[in-house]
Design a protein around this motif. Structure first.
Motif, PDB file in Angstrom:
ATOM      1  N   ALA A  20       0.844  -1.198   0.000  1.00  0.00           N
ATOM      2  CA  ALA A  20       0.000   0.000   0.000  1.00  0.00           C
ATOM      3  C   ALA A  20       0.875   1.242   0.000  1.00  0.00           C
ATOM      4  CB  ALA A  20      -0.911   0.010   1.226  1.00  0.00           C
ATOM      5  N   VAL A  21       0.407   2.294  -0.670  1.00  0.00           N
ATOM      6  CA  VAL A  21       1.141   3.557  -0.726  1.00  0.00           C
ATOM      7  C   VAL A  21       0.180   4.709  -0.473  1.00  0.00           C
ATOM      8  CG1 VAL A  21       2.908   2.705  -2.321  1.00  0.00           C
ATOM      9  CG2 VAL A  21       0.848   3.774  -3.225  1.00  0.00           C
ATOM     10  N   ALA A  22       0.718   5.799   0.061  1.00  0.00           N
ATOM     11  CA  ALA A  22      -0.061   7.022   0.264  1.00  0.00           C
ATOM     12  C   ALA A  22       0.890   8.210   0.220  1.00  0.00           C
ATOM     13  CB  ALA A  22      -0.804   6.989   1.599  1.00  0.00           C
ATOM     14  N   ILE A  23       0.415   9.328  -0.307  1.00  0.00           N
ATOM     15  CA  ILE A  23       1.227  10.544  -0.397  1.00  0.00           C
ATOM     16  C   ILE A  23       0.916  11.457   0.780  1.00  0.00           C
ATOM     17  CG2 ILE A  23       1.692  12.626  -1.754  1.00  0.00           C
ATOM     18  CD1 ILE A  23       1.039  11.038  -4.251  1.00  0.00           C
ATOM     19  N   GLU A  24       1.967  11.858   1.488  1.00  0.00           N
ATOM     20  CA  GLU A  24       1.820  12.847   2.558  1.00  0.00           C
ATOM     21  C   GLU A  24       2.134  14.252   2.069  1.00  0.00           C
ATOM     22  OE1 GLU A  24       2.338  11.069   6.968  1.00  0.00           O
ATOM     23  OE2 GLU A  24       4.168  11.782   6.019  1.00  0.00           O
ATOM     24  N   ALA A  25       3.121  14.383   1.206  1.00  0.00           N
ATOM     25  CA  ALA A  25       3.509  15.693   0.674  1.00  0.00           C
ATOM     26  C   ALA A  25       4.045  15.506  -0.728  1.00  0.00           C
ATOM     27  CB  ALA A  25       4.570  16.348   1.559  1.00  0.00           C
ATOM     28  N   ASP A  26       3.780  16.475  -1.590  1.00  0.00           N
ATOM     29  CA  ASP A  26       4.185  16.415  -2.999  1.00  0.00           C
ATOM     30  C   ASP A  26       4.706  17.804  -3.365  1.00  0.00           C
ATOM     31  OD1 ASP A  26       4.584  15.402  -5.503  1.00  0.00           O
ATOM     32  OD2 ASP A  26       2.474  15.141  -6.000  1.00  0.00           O
ATOM     33  N   ARG A  27       6.020  17.950  -3.459  1.00  0.00           N
ATOM     34  CA  ARG A  27       6.631  19.269  -3.589  1.00  0.00           C
ATOM     35  C   ARG A  27       7.349  19.424  -4.926  1.00  0.00           C
ATOM     36  NH1 ARG A  27       9.172  17.435   1.594  1.00  0.00           N
ATOM     37  NH2 ARG A  27       7.628  17.833   3.238  1.00  0.00           N
ATOM     38  N   GLY A  28       7.625  20.676  -5.278  1.00  0.00           N
ATOM     39  CA  GLY A  28       8.432  20.962  -6.460  1.00  0.00           C
ATOM     40  C   GLY A  28       7.636  20.903  -7.743  1.00  0.00           C
ATOM     41  N   LEU A  29       7.008  22.020  -8.141  1.00  0.00           N
ATOM     42  CA  LEU A  29       6.167  22.034  -9.339  1.00  0.00           C
ATOM     43  C   LEU A  29       6.965  21.808 -10.616  1.00  0.00           C
ATOM     44  CD1 LEU A  29       3.663  24.937  -8.572  1.00  0.00           C
ATOM     45  CD2 LEU A  29       3.487  22.507  -8.030  1.00  0.00           C
ATOM     46  N   ASP A  30       8.290  21.922 -10.542  1.00  0.00           N
ATOM     47  CA  ASP A  30       9.122  21.666 -11.715  1.00  0.00           C
ATOM     48  C   ASP A  30       9.601  20.212 -11.758  1.00  0.00           C
ATOM     49  OD1 ASP A  30      10.710  21.909  -9.474  1.00  0.00           O
ATOM     50  OD2 ASP A  30      12.406  22.789 -10.565  1.00  0.00           O
ATOM     51  N   GLN A  31       9.081  19.382 -10.841  1.00  0.00           N
ATOM     52  CA  GLN A  31       9.486  17.987 -10.770  1.00  0.00           C
ATOM     53  C   GLN A  31       8.285  17.066 -10.995  1.00  0.00           C
ATOM     54  OE1 GLN A  31      12.250  16.942  -7.536  1.00  0.00           O
ATOM     55  NE2 GLN A  31      12.225  19.100  -6.949  1.00  0.00           N
ATOM     56  N   ILE A  32       8.578  15.788 -11.227  1.00  0.00           N
ATOM     57  CA  ILE A  32       7.518  14.794 -11.381  1.00  0.00           C
ATOM     58  C   ILE A  32       6.713  14.699 -10.087  1.00  0.00           C
ATOM     59  CG2 ILE A  32       7.070  12.326 -11.641  1.00  0.00           C
ATOM     60  CD1 ILE A  32       9.403  12.134 -13.512  1.00  0.00           C
ATOM     61  N   SER A  33       5.395  14.640 -10.209  1.00  0.00           N
ATOM     62  CA  SER A  33       4.550  14.462  -9.040  1.00  0.00           C
ATOM     63  C   SER A  33       4.783  13.077  -8.436  1.00  0.00           C
ATOM     64  CB  SER A  33       3.078  14.621  -9.423  1.00  0.00           C
ATOM     65  OG  SER A  33       2.239  14.173  -8.378  1.00  0.00           O
ATOM     66  N   LEU A  34       4.734  12.989  -7.110  1.00  0.00           N
ATOM     67  CA  LEU A  34       4.890  11.699  -6.452  1.00  0.00           C
ATOM     68  C   LEU A  34       3.719  10.762  -6.726  1.00  0.00           C
ATOM     69  CD1 LEU A  34       6.505  12.420  -2.968  1.00  0.00           C
ATOM     70  CD2 LEU A  34       7.541  12.224  -5.224  1.00  0.00           C
ATOM     71  N   ARG A  35       2.614  11.278  -7.277  1.00  0.00           N
ATOM     72  CA  ARG A  35       1.516  10.392  -7.681  1.00  0.00           C
ATOM     73  C   ARG A  35       1.999   9.345  -8.667  1.00  0.00           C
ATOM     74  NH1 ARG A  35      -0.709  15.443  -8.377  1.00  0.00           N
ATOM     75  NH2 ARG A  35      -0.561  15.194 -10.623  1.00  0.00           N
ATOM     76  N   HIS A  36       2.918   9.728  -9.543  1.00  0.00           N
ATOM     77  CA  HIS A  36       3.407   8.795 -10.557  1.00  0.00           C
ATOM     78  C   HIS A  36       4.318   7.737  -9.945  1.00  0.00           C
ATOM     79  CE1 HIS A  36       1.508  11.368 -13.406  1.00  0.00           C
ATOM     80  NE2 HIS A  36       2.281  12.394 -13.104  1.00  0.00           N
ATOM     81  N   PHE A  37       5.106   8.112  -8.944  1.00  0.00           N
ATOM     82  CA  PHE A  37       5.913   7.118  -8.237  1.00  0.00           C
ATOM     83  C   PHE A  37       5.009   6.143  -7.475  1.00  0.00           C
ATOM     84  CE2 PHE A  37       9.076  10.583  -8.594  1.00  0.00           C
ATOM     85  CZ  PHE A  37      10.112   9.878  -9.173  1.00  0.00           C
ATOM     86  N   ALA A  38       3.956   6.678  -6.840  1.00  0.00           N
ATOM     87  CA  ALA A  38       3.033   5.825  -6.096  1.00  0.00           C
ATOM     88  C   ALA A  38       2.400   4.788  -7.021  1.00  0.00           C
ATOM     89  CB  ALA A  38       1.950   6.679  -5.432  1.00  0.00           C
ATOM     90  N   GLN A  39       1.949   5.232  -8.188  1.00  0.00           N
ATOM     91  CA  GLN A  39       1.316   4.313  -9.132  1.00  0.00           C
ATOM     92  C   GLN A  39       2.329   3.290  -9.659  1.00  0.00           C
ATOM     93  OE1 GLN A  39      -2.189   4.768 -10.059  1.00  0.00           O
ATOM     94  NE2 GLN A  39      -1.809   2.626 -10.578  1.00  0.00           N
TER      95      GLN A  39
END
Length: 274
Positions: free
Chosen positions: A151-170
């Motif tokens: 299971a995965v969940a995002i607590e914080a997703d920073r850096g608008l010039d970087q890949i969103s952590l949503r993609h790492f989670a998926q």
């Protein structure tokens, strides 16, 4: 909140099917994100996304970029616009573990609440199936669990010039069969793709790690379990049951989704969208 989606096949085809639920809603959301930029601003935003997170996603998170391209085609919008619009939406929350449950108290933008959805992703060949919380315009997920109970969940997703952590989670749901492998895979992917924020990864046995990412550098720390669940959690994932529950604050409803084979009949009491 939109209906639960059961999506199978190649990543691109799953993206097309997802956008097909309401292509006008996807296009309207992208217009909302980019409308104030003007024609010149849109072109510059698309170029910036293409040179930055879009290109890194295409190189290092191929499945994720293919699903994004499918959503763009299904909605009739330029992939570059969706690449940029996706970078502007970030989530934050607070995760904890209690027994086999990963809990998340999630803070979402008001304008995205009507577009939130639960979905089941079943790849056509390699990769693991999973059930996730996402939104109609988004390819990645906010939280989820796969067939191996990771299971995965995002607590914080920073850096608008970087890949969103949503993609790492998926990507973790797609590839990880155990907790050690998930941590190793995340460190390897992030080293090349970048990414900043905090991910929580848990197993069906209740072991969990909070992983801080800073421009692709991973710092995992074991997460101590709680003795009692947190009542205010908006997302609850039972890894042992491969089940995700989402509480929709916009209408007070709760949706419970259990990972099943596509088309498998549900028994009494099971719900994909109640």
């Amino acid at each position: 909140m939109l209906a639960h989606l059961e999506l199978s096949g190649a990543a691109f085809d799953r993206g097309v099917s997802q956008a097909g639920v309401s292509r006008r809603s996807v296009a309207a959301w992208v217009e909302q994100q980019t409308g104030a930029l003007g024609a010149l601003g849109r072109r510059e935003a698309m170029r910036a996304a293409r040179r930055g997170p879009g290109l890194r996603m295409q190189r290092h998170l191929i499945q994720e970029h293919e699903r994004l391209a499918g959503i763009a085609l299904g909605a009739g919008i330029a992939p570059g616009l969706l690449e940029w619009a996706e970078t502007q939406f970030r989530v934050c929350g607070r995760a904890s573990v209690c027994g086999s449950e990963l809990e998340l108290r999630l803070d979402l933008p008001t304008e995205l609440l009507p577009l939130m959805l639960t979905r089941q992703s079943q790849p056509d060949a390699v990769g693991f199936s999973s059930v996730e919380l996402s939104a109609l315009p988004l390819s990645g997920c906010v939280a989820g669990v796969n067939q191996h109970g990771i299971a995965v969940a995002i607590e914080a997703d920073r850096g608008l010039d970087q890949i969103s952590l949503r993609h790492f989670a998926q990507d973790l749901l797609f590839r990880a069969s155990d907790l050690e492998g998930a941590l190793h895979h995340l460190a390897l992917r992030a080293r090349y793709a970048g990414g900043s924020g905090v991910l929580v990864i848990a197993s069906a046995a209740g072991a969990a790690f909070r992983v801080e990412l800073a421009a692709g550098e991973c710092r995992p720390r074991r997460l101590a379990p709680r003795s009692k669940p947190v009542p205010e959690s908006t997302v609850r994932i039972d890894s042992s049951l491969r089940q995700l529950c989402y509480f929709d604050v916009s209408d007070g409803s709760e949706r419970r989704c259990e990972l099943l084979a596509i088309g498998e009949p549900r028994t009494a009491g099971e719900s994909a969208g109640s």
